[in-house]
Write a protein that holds these residues in place. Structure first.
Motif, mmCIF file in Angstrom:
data_model
loop_
_atom_site.group_PDB
_atom_site.id
_atom_site.type_symbol
_atom_site.label_atom_id
_atom_site.label_comp_id
_atom_site.label_asym_id
_atom_site.label_seq_id
_atom_site.Cartn_x
_atom_site.Cartn_y
_atom_site.Cartn_z
ATOM 1 N N MET A 1 0.842 -1.201 0.000
ATOM 2 C CA MET A 1 0.000 0.000 0.000
ATOM 3 C C MET A 1 0.878 1.253 0.000
ATOM 4 O O MET A 1 1.758 1.389 0.852
ATOM 5 N N LEU A 2 0.660 2.133 -0.977
ATOM 6 C CA LEU A 2 1.380 3.401 -1.032
ATOM 7 C C LEU A 2 0.667 4.422 -0.145
ATOM 8 O O LEU A 2 -0.551 4.554 -0.192
ATOM 9 N N LEU A 199 15.602 0.358 -7.983
ATOM 10 C CA LEU A 199 14.320 0.086 -7.332
ATOM 11 C C LEU A 199 14.415 -0.889 -6.159
ATOM 12 O O LEU A 199 13.770 -0.660 -5.128
ATOM 13 N N PRO A 200 15.219 -1.959 -6.238
ATOM 14 C CA PRO A 200 15.276 -2.885 -5.102
ATOM 15 C C PRO A 200 15.785 -2.258 -3.807
ATOM 16 O O PRO A 200 15.519 -2.787 -2.721
ATOM 17 N N ARG A 201 16.486 -1.121 -3.908
ATOM 18 C CA ARG A 201 17.034 -0.499 -2.689
ATOM 19 C C ARG A 201 16.305 0.785 -2.312
ATOM 20 O O ARG A 201 16.732 1.499 -1.406
ATOM 21 N N VAL A 202 15.196 1.068 -2.963
ATOM 22 C CA VAL A 202 14.400 2.252 -2.623
ATOM 23 C C VAL A 202 13.485 1.922 -1.449
ATOM 24 O O VAL A 202 12.689 0.991 -1.509
ATOM 25 N N ARG A 203 13.598 2.693 -0.379
ATOM 26 C CA ARG A 203 12.749 2.518 0.802
ATOM 27 C C ARG A 203 11.962 3.772 1.157
ATOM 28 O O ARG A 203 11.147 3.747 2.087
ATOM 29 N N LEU A 252 6.054 1.797 -11.690
ATOM 30 C CA LEU A 252 7.223 1.047 -11.251
ATOM 31 C C LEU A 252 7.133 0.701 -9.763
ATOM 32 O O LEU A 252 7.415 -0.434 -9.356
ATOM 33 N N LEU A 253 6.720 1.669 -8.971
ATOM 34 C CA LEU A 253 6.597 1.431 -7.532
ATOM 35 C C LEU A 253 5.510 0.400 -7.243
ATOM 36 O O LEU A 253 5.687 -0.499 -6.417
ATOM 37 N N GLY A 254 4.388 0.519 -7.950
ATOM 38 C CA GLY A 254 3.297 -0.429 -7.751
ATOM 39 C C GLY A 254 3.676 -1.835 -8.151
ATOM 40 O O GLY A 254 3.377 -2.813 -7.437
ATOM 41 N N ALA A 255 4.368 -1.971 -9.276
ATOM 42 C CA ALA A 255 4.763 -3.295 -9.766
ATOM 43 C C ALA A 255 5.799 -3.950 -8.869
ATOM 44 O O ALA A 255 5.912 -5.179 -8.829
ATOM 45 N N SER A 256 6.563 -3.131 -8.135
ATOM 46 C CA SER A 256 7.607 -3.673 -7.258
ATOM 47 C C SER A 256 7.099 -3.975 -5.858
ATOM 48 O O SER A 256 7.863 -4.404 -4.986
ATOM 49 N N ASP A 257 5.802 -3.737 -5.639
ATOM 50 C CA ASP A 257 5.205 -3.923 -4.307
ATOM 51 C C ASP A 257 5.860 -3.027 -3.261
ATOM 52 O O ASP A 257 5.982 -3.397 -2.085
ATOM 53 N N GLY A 291 -4.124 5.020 -8.536
ATOM 54 C CA GLY A 291 -5.314 4.185 -8.313
ATOM 55 C C GLY A 291 -5.640 4.207 -6.846
ATOM 56 O O GLY A 291 -4.824 3.809 -6.011
ATOM 57 N N ARG A 292 -6.785 4.719 -6.515
ATOM 58 C CA ARG A 292 -7.113 4.937 -5.108
ATOM 59 C C ARG A 292 -7.081 3.658 -4.294
ATOM 60 O O ARG A 292 -6.859 3.672 -3.090
ATOM 61 N N GLY A 293 -7.297 2.524 -4.938
ATOM 62 C CA GLY A 293 -7.262 1.273 -4.200
ATOM 63 C C GLY A 293 -5.889 0.909 -3.705
ATOM 64 O O GLY A 293 -5.716 0.102 -2.794
ATOM 65 N N ASN A 294 -4.857 1.512 -4.304
ATOM 66 C CA ASN A 294 -3.477 1.223 -3.915
ATOM 67 C C ASN A 294 -2.841 2.339 -3.120
ATOM 68 O O ASN A 294 -1.629 2.347 -2.915
ATOM 69 N N LEU A 295 -3.640 3.307 -2.703
ATOM 70 C CA LEU A 295 -3.081 4.493 -2.071
ATOM 71 C C LEU A 295 -3.825 4.792 -0.791
ATOM 72 O O LEU A 295 -5.052 4.683 -0.707
#
Length: 297
Positions: A1-2, A199-203, A252-257, A291-295
């Motif tokens: 969830m973003l 992306l793998p190291r973005v927190r 990109l952020l959404g696809a990377s969970d 997408g409001r469902g992911n935010l």
């Protein structure tokens, strides 16, 4: 969830302390809460006292999503830097904050009248030492339950895409990246490409936009960082004059969970516009793209 957060820097500019919206911290937090934004980063204006900070946040049911610390690893030992960090960590612990944004500031030209062309750089030898020290600090922070994220920033030794790549190469898995779309753009990078590589190291994520015309003028005039900010190079997502591809960034952020905070931020002159309205517009813009469902707020 973003989750969406913001920063006091919208109202109390960090790079030019003369720029402020002329309102109290309580009013700033209240206006933020009215937009149903429940996360805020640390910054100028928020109380230094841990108890006062907790009271101010609790009054608006807000979370401190990240604290900041300016490193001096080019001039201090790891042990000296750890000592400097102790009060920062105590304050974070008092409000339950677990993310610490780091920048190397020992020779930064931010806050000076030096032109941006005089940005400091690191030699190959300096990179070796800096990377080792930074990884030691990151490991120490991780052992204390803190997630250390490094933010590339204008006027410092880590800003350009090449410098970001080198930073990630010279440090290990305990140091993460605070991806800042506007800073990457101003540093000469294409934000989606930099994000894809690391992306793998973005927190932690900062979403800010850039206006090309004033940016070009500031580069041609070789202005200082503070002058560039006054010229209006930064803006919030959703501004028609902005240049960052937020749709791809959010995809990109959404696809990377990615499960973290998206901080809406821009180093602006508060007198140039109504900050609360611009922040509300940016929130709706990002929500619609993600997408409001992911935010979540």
């Amino acid at each position: 969830m973003l989750r969406i957060a913001t920063t006091p820097a919208l109202w109390f500019n960090e790079d030019d302390t003369a720029l402020a919206a002329g309102l109290s911290v309580e009013d700033m937090l209240s206006r933020t809460a009215e937009l149903e934004i429940t996360g805020i980063e640390d910054g100028r204006g928020l109380p230094d006292d841990a108890g006062a900070l907790k009271s101010a946040l609790d009054a608006q049911n807000m979370t401190l999503v990240a604290a900041h610390h300016g490193l001096s690893l080019l001039s201090l030992s790891v042990e000296e830097e750890q000592k400097a960090l102790d009060p920062v960590l105590e304050r974070m612990d008092a409000v339950g904050c677990k993310t610490l944004i780091l920048r190397e500031m020992s020779n930064a030209i931010v806050g000076t009248d030096k032109p941006m062309s005089q940005k400091p750089t690191l030699s190959a030898t300096d990179w070796d030492s800096f990377g080792l020290k930074l990884e030691q600090i990151a490991t120490w922070l991780t052992e204390r339950g803190i997630t250390p994220v490094y933010q590339p920033y204008a006027g410092t030794v880590v800003h350009t895409p090449d410098e970001i790549d080198r930073l990630m190469m010279e440090t290990g898995p305990n140091l993460f990246l605070a991806f800042d779309s506007a800073q990457v753009y101003v540093g000469g990078g294409e934000p989606t490409q930099v994000l894809t590589r690391h992306l793998p190291r973005v927190r932690h994520v900062h979403l800010g936009d850039v206006r090309v015309r004033p940016l070009t003028k500031s580069r041609m005039s070789d202005t200082s960082w503070a002058e560039a900010v006054k010229m209006g190079i930064f803006t919030l997502p959703g501004d028609r004059d902005g240049s960052v591809d937020f749709k791809t960034i959010l995809n990109l952020l959404g696809a990377s969970d990615f499960d973290g905070w998206l901080t809406l931020t821009a180093g602006m002159d508060p007198e140039r516009g109504e900050i609360a309205k611009a922040l509300g517009d940016a929130q709706r813009f990002v929500s619609n793209l993600a997408g409001r469902g992911n935010l979540a707020a």
